[in-house]
Write an enzyme that holds these catalytic residues in place. Structure first.
Site, PDB file in Angstrom:
ATOM      1  N   ASP A 112      31.812   6.660 -50.117  1.00 29.66           N
ATOM      2  CA  ASP A 112      31.139   7.485 -49.072  1.00 29.66           C
ATOM      3  C   ASP A 112      31.104   9.361 -49.822  1.00 29.66           C
ATOM      4  OD1 ASP A 112      31.064   6.315 -47.104  1.00 29.66           O
ATOM      5  OD2 ASP A 112      33.693   6.412 -47.354  1.00 29.66           O
ATOM      6  N   LYS A 114      26.162   9.429 -51.533  1.00 26.65           N
ATOM      7  CA  LYS A 114      25.032   8.657 -51.945  1.00 26.65           C
ATOM      8  C   LYS A 114      23.834   8.698 -51.025  1.00 26.65           C
ATOM      9  CE  LYS A 114      27.400   5.323 -52.067  1.00 26.65           C
ATOM     10  NZ  LYS A 114      28.781   5.655 -51.753  1.00 26.65           N
ATOM     11  N   HIS A 166      25.551   5.062 -45.019  1.00 30.82           N
ATOM     12  CA  HIS A 166      24.629   6.476 -45.752  1.00 30.82           C
ATOM     13  C   HIS A 166      24.358   7.556 -44.839  1.00 30.82           C
ATOM     14  CE1 HIS A 166      24.427   3.620 -49.908  1.00 30.82           C
ATOM     15  NE2 HIS A 166      25.610   3.908 -49.635  1.00 30.82           N
ATOM     16  N   THR A 167      25.059   9.183 -45.560  1.00 29.14           N
ATOM     17  CA  THR A 167      24.414   9.854 -44.338  1.00 29.14           C
ATOM     18  C   THR A 167      23.336  10.802 -45.166  1.00 29.14           C
ATOM     19  OG1 THR A 167      26.728  10.310 -43.370  1.00 29.14           O
ATOM     20  CG2 THR A 167      25.713  11.422 -42.626  1.00 29.14           C
ATOM     21  N   GLN A 211      28.846   1.457 -51.726  1.00 29.69           N
ATOM     22  CA  GLN A 211      30.248   1.461 -52.357  1.00 29.69           C
ATOM     23  C   GLN A 211      30.599   2.810 -53.223  1.00 29.69           C
ATOM     24  OE1 GLN A 211      28.964  -1.758 -51.276  1.00 29.69           O
ATOM     25  NE2 GLN A 211      29.226  -1.092 -49.189  1.00 29.69           N
TER      26      GLN A 211
END
Ligand code: GDP
Ligand code: IMO
Ligand code: MG
Length: 438
Positions: A13, A16, A41-42, A223
């Site tokens: 978090d 990325k 993944h935002t 991760q």
């Protein structure tokens, strides 16, 4: 020409998704190499916030080739939902999307096993419950089902029944496992297969050909280093090779093809789930960072544990990944703090450790040794020129860079693409990521 691995250097978090989306403008291909839909993944584009779990974060840029490598484990139902979500957003990717035929499936029984295993365990891992660990267990035990196996329905049906019978015997207490119907599972998956079959390919070959044509590949890690199954805080890890080395085994690309490694790192630290975390803050400062940083899981919604920047962990990540540079994320979250602490070493049973220990129980006993730096009152949100950052903030960055021992290439001051400081320097120019004017 440069092919780059983007890798998380903490416990996931780190941001990325934002960096891959940001950089993918300058790349032709984005390839995921490990993990599954435990990742979240935002990517924020304008007012829209999109969370991607499986499809590479380059997908929002028009025409980028997106690849799921053999190291990824795929829950087909979830992948199709993600494809549907992108279709609703009018994102076109289907004619340049490739999935390795060698990638393993996450099947509904893996999710049930994940939950059952956590229920049974005295020391819980705090997994995402997505079936990731059990799917990799099957892969390593050589009983897994690969996505390419779906083209032989009879064989698929046989393996499914066999695997399900074994899992039931392993967890006789699981009523959910007992009531899973292999026929239904079989038919659902054949239907899913019809939807994705045109994307299946030998992804290693596709990547090789693209690179030979001079196309540039961005390898997107999921991760983070400290969650890597070999190099992370075992057993409080995920079940895949999240470090940069995983990019090769997880896509079938030679290490000789990789030109650089960019580490993604928060200006502080977070962790979701169980496991040691020396710089964890269990006080109001920790709460404040959680609130300002919106530190709630993009996959499970769980509140993330928060703590100070840990240079010991980051230096370790620099070594095992061979980091060329760092992207420092969420600097803006530290705005307004009176003092900022940075961990420079650990005290363990009276001894000073400066190297990250290999055992989780040793790490759990480590007390952080801190250096304090003055904070800054001004907002840094959205600043794109380094010179405009408050003086204390620039001093903090210089110190962090020296402690990490890796140059900062990007500094992020907000979730959006345009909230990014691009540092000038030969490295970024070599990678084709910065112009001579910068
Ligand atoms: P990933 O799993 O590494 O892709 O990271 P996540 O998407 O799970 O979590 C990172 C979160 O931080 C997301 O909500 C991002 O939109 C957000 N984010 C990324 N960079 C920044 C930044 O510089 N500042 C702030 N405030 N938020 C950021
Ligand atoms: P991204 O890619 C943060 C954590 C879980 C748990 C451990 C094992 O978004 O950075 P698993 O379900 O993988 O068996 O859980 O790993 N974890 C993550 N933490 N970010 C992630 O992904 C994670 N994926 C797994 O919380 O502690
Ligand atoms: Mg995430």
């Amino acid at each position: 020409m440069a092919n780059i691995v983007v890798v998380g250097v903490q416990w996931g978090d780190e941001g990325k998704g934002k960096v891959v989306d940001f950089l993918s403008e300058r790349f032709d291909v984005v390839a995921r190499y490990q993990g599954g839909n435990n990742a979240g993944h935002t990517v924020v584009v304008g007012e829209d916030k999109i969370v991607l779990h499986l499809i590479p974060s380059g997908v929002l840029r028009k025409g980028k080739v997106c690849v799921l490598g053999n190291g990824v484990v795929i829950d087909l139902g979830e992948l199709i939902q993600e494809m549907d979500q992108l279709e609703r957003l009018h994102v076109k990717f289907e004619d340049h999307f490739f999935i390795s035929r060698r990638s393993h499936l996450v099947l509904p029984y893996h999710k049930l096993l994940d939950v059952a295993h956590e229920q049974r365990a005295t020391k819980k891992i705090g997994t995402t419950g997505r079936g990731i660990g059990p799917a990799y267990v099957d892969k390593m035990a050589r009983v897994g089902i690969r996505i390419g196996d779906l083209h032989q329905p009879a064989l698929f049906r046989e393996r499914l029944s066999q695997n399900l019978a074994e899992k039931r015997a392993q967890y006789p207490e699981s009523r959910a496992l007992a009531s899973l119907e292999p026929d239904r599972l079989f038919h659902d998956h054949l239907k899913h297969y019809e939807r994705v079959r045109t994307f299946l390919t030998d992804a290693s070959l596709v990547l090789d050909r693209l690179m030979t044509e001079g196309k540039r590949v961005l390898f997107e890690g999921a991760q983070g280093t400290l969650l890597d199954v070999d190099l992370g805080t075992y057993p409080y890890v995920t079940s895949s090779s999240a470090t940069a080395g995983g990019a090769c085994t997880g896509t079938g690309v030679s290490p000789k093809r990789i030109d650089g490694v960019l580490g993604i790192c928060k200006a502080y630290t977070t962790r979701v789930g169980e496991g040691p975390f020396p710089t964890e803050l269990l006080d109001q400062v920790g709460d404040r960072i959680r609130e300002r940083g919106a530190e709630f899981g993009a996959t499970t919604g769980r509140p993330r544990r928060t703590g100070w920047f840990d240079a010991v962990g980051v230096r370790y990540a620099a070594r095992v990944n061979g980091l060329d540079a760092l992207a420092l994320m969420k600097l803006d979250v530290l705005d307004g703090l009176e003092t900022i602490q940075m961990c420079t070493g650990y005290r363990y049973r009276g001894e000073l450790l400066t190297e990250f220990p290999g055992e989780a129980d040793v790490l759990a006993e480590c007390q952080p040794v801190y250096e304090s730096l003055p904070g800054w009152k001004e907002s840094t949100v959205g600043i794109v020129e380094e010179g405009r950052l408050p003086a204390n903030c620039r001093a903090y960055l210089r110190h962090l860079e020296a402690l990490a021992g890796v140059p900062l290439a990007l500094i992020s001051t907000g979730p959006r693409r345009d909230q990014t400081i691009v540092r000038s320097g030969a490295l970024l120019k070599n990678w084709g990521l910065a112009s001579d004017q910068q």
